[in-house]
Scaffold this motif. Structure first.
Motif, PDB file in Angstrom:
ATOM      1  N   UNK A 123      31.541  43.788  53.406  1.00  0.00           N
ATOM      2  CA  UNK A 123      30.641  44.080  52.288  1.00  0.00           C
ATOM      3  C   UNK A 123      30.895  43.156  51.099  1.00  0.00           C
ATOM      4  N   UNK A 124      29.877  42.432  50.636  1.00  0.00           N
ATOM      5  CA  UNK A 124      30.041  41.600  49.435  1.00  0.00           C
ATOM      6  C   UNK A 124      30.413  42.432  48.204  1.00  0.00           C
ATOM      7  N   UNK A 125      29.888  43.654  48.116  1.00  0.00           N
ATOM      8  CA  UNK A 125      30.227  44.516  46.977  1.00  0.00           C
ATOM      9  C   UNK A 125      31.703  44.883  46.982  1.00  0.00           C
TER      10      UNK A 125
ATOM     11  N   UNK B  10      37.293  43.990  44.946  1.00  0.00           N
ATOM     12  CA  UNK B  10      38.682  43.592  45.207  1.00  0.00           C
ATOM     13  C   UNK B  10      39.084  42.374  44.390  1.00  0.00           C
ATOM     14  N   UNK B  11      38.173  41.381  44.259  1.00  0.00           N
ATOM     15  CA  UNK B  11      38.467  40.210  43.428  1.00  0.00           C
ATOM     16  C   UNK B  11      38.696  40.630  41.987  1.00  0.00           C
ATOM     17  N   UNK B  12      37.845  41.533  41.482  1.00  0.00           N
ATOM     18  CA  UNK B  12      37.968  42.000  40.101  1.00  0.00           C
ATOM     19  C   UNK B  12      39.281  42.750  39.889  1.00  0.00           C
TER      20      UNK B  12
ATOM     21  N   UNK C 140      42.480  41.750  37.499  1.00  0.00           N
ATOM     22  CA  UNK C 140      43.056  42.650  36.499  1.00  0.00           C
ATOM     23  C   UNK C 140      44.554  42.829  36.714  1.00  0.00           C
ATOM     24  N   UNK C 141      44.962  43.022  37.953  1.00  0.00           N
ATOM     25  CA  UNK C 141      46.374  43.261  38.246  1.00  0.00           C
ATOM     26  C   UNK C 141      47.240  42.030  37.994  1.00  0.00           C
ATOM     27  N   UNK C 142      46.673  40.842  38.202  1.00  0.00           N
ATOM     28  CA  UNK C 142      47.439  39.608  38.009  1.00  0.00           C
ATOM     29  C   UNK C 142      47.183  38.982  36.638  1.00  0.00           C
ATOM     30  N   UNK C 143      46.326  39.629  35.867  1.00  0.00           N
ATOM     31  CA  UNK C 143      45.975  39.144  34.526  1.00  0.00           C
ATOM     32  C   UNK C 143      45.475  37.703  34.552  1.00  0.00           C
ATOM     33  N   UNK C 144      44.564  37.455  35.454  1.00  0.00           N
ATOM     34  CA  UNK C 144      43.936  36.143  35.546  1.00  0.00           C
ATOM     35  C   UNK C 144      42.443  36.351  35.765  1.00  0.00           C
TER      36      UNK C 144
ATOM     37  N   UNK D  26      37.665  33.964  39.057  1.00  0.00           N
ATOM     38  CA  UNK D  26      37.360  32.600  39.477  1.00  0.00           C
ATOM     39  C   UNK D  26      38.645  31.847  39.822  1.00  0.00           C
ATOM     40  N   UNK D  27      39.687  32.002  39.011  1.00  0.00           N
ATOM     41  CA  UNK D  27      40.957  31.333  39.267  1.00  0.00           C
ATOM     42  C   UNK D  27      41.572  31.823  40.566  1.00  0.00           C
TER      43      UNK D  27
END
Length: 95
Positions: free
Chosen positions: A68-70, A75-77, A81-85, A88-89
């Motif tokens: 699922x793209x959603x 998961x990317x978001x 947040x968890x890695x504070x980056x 896109x990076x």
């Protein structure tokens, strides 16, 4: 004389197939299993749920939410947040 240790495993055969298959020449979100494309399964189907509990979901195919793209975007978001980056990076780092 060949014995069983000289023969490729299912995983090795599937990996070899995927390496040379045109369908997998670019990132696609497709999953391979047993020398073929893995079937897409409905994670809400009671029969699929029961079989997944009995045999493990990987034995059946790939659950629909895994492609699922959603779900990927969430998961990317979350990863960002968890890695504070920035998301896109993160995408650049895994490619």
């Amino acid at each position: 004389m060949l014995d069983d240790t000289d023969l490729p495993t299912r995983e090795e055969t599937t990996n070899s197939l995927v390496t040379g298959a045109a369908e997998f020449s670019a990132p696609t979100g497709l999953y391979a299993q047993d020398c073929d494309l893995a079937p897409l399964l409905d994670h809400t189907d009671p029969a699929i749920i029961a079989a997944a509990r009995r045999f493990g979901p990987a034995a059946l195919g790939v659950m629909d939410y895994a492609t699922s793209p959603d779900t990927a975007e969430r998961l990317w978001t979350l990863s960002a947040q968890l890695t504070r980056t920035s998301p896109c990076a993160l995408r650049v780092m895994v490619r």
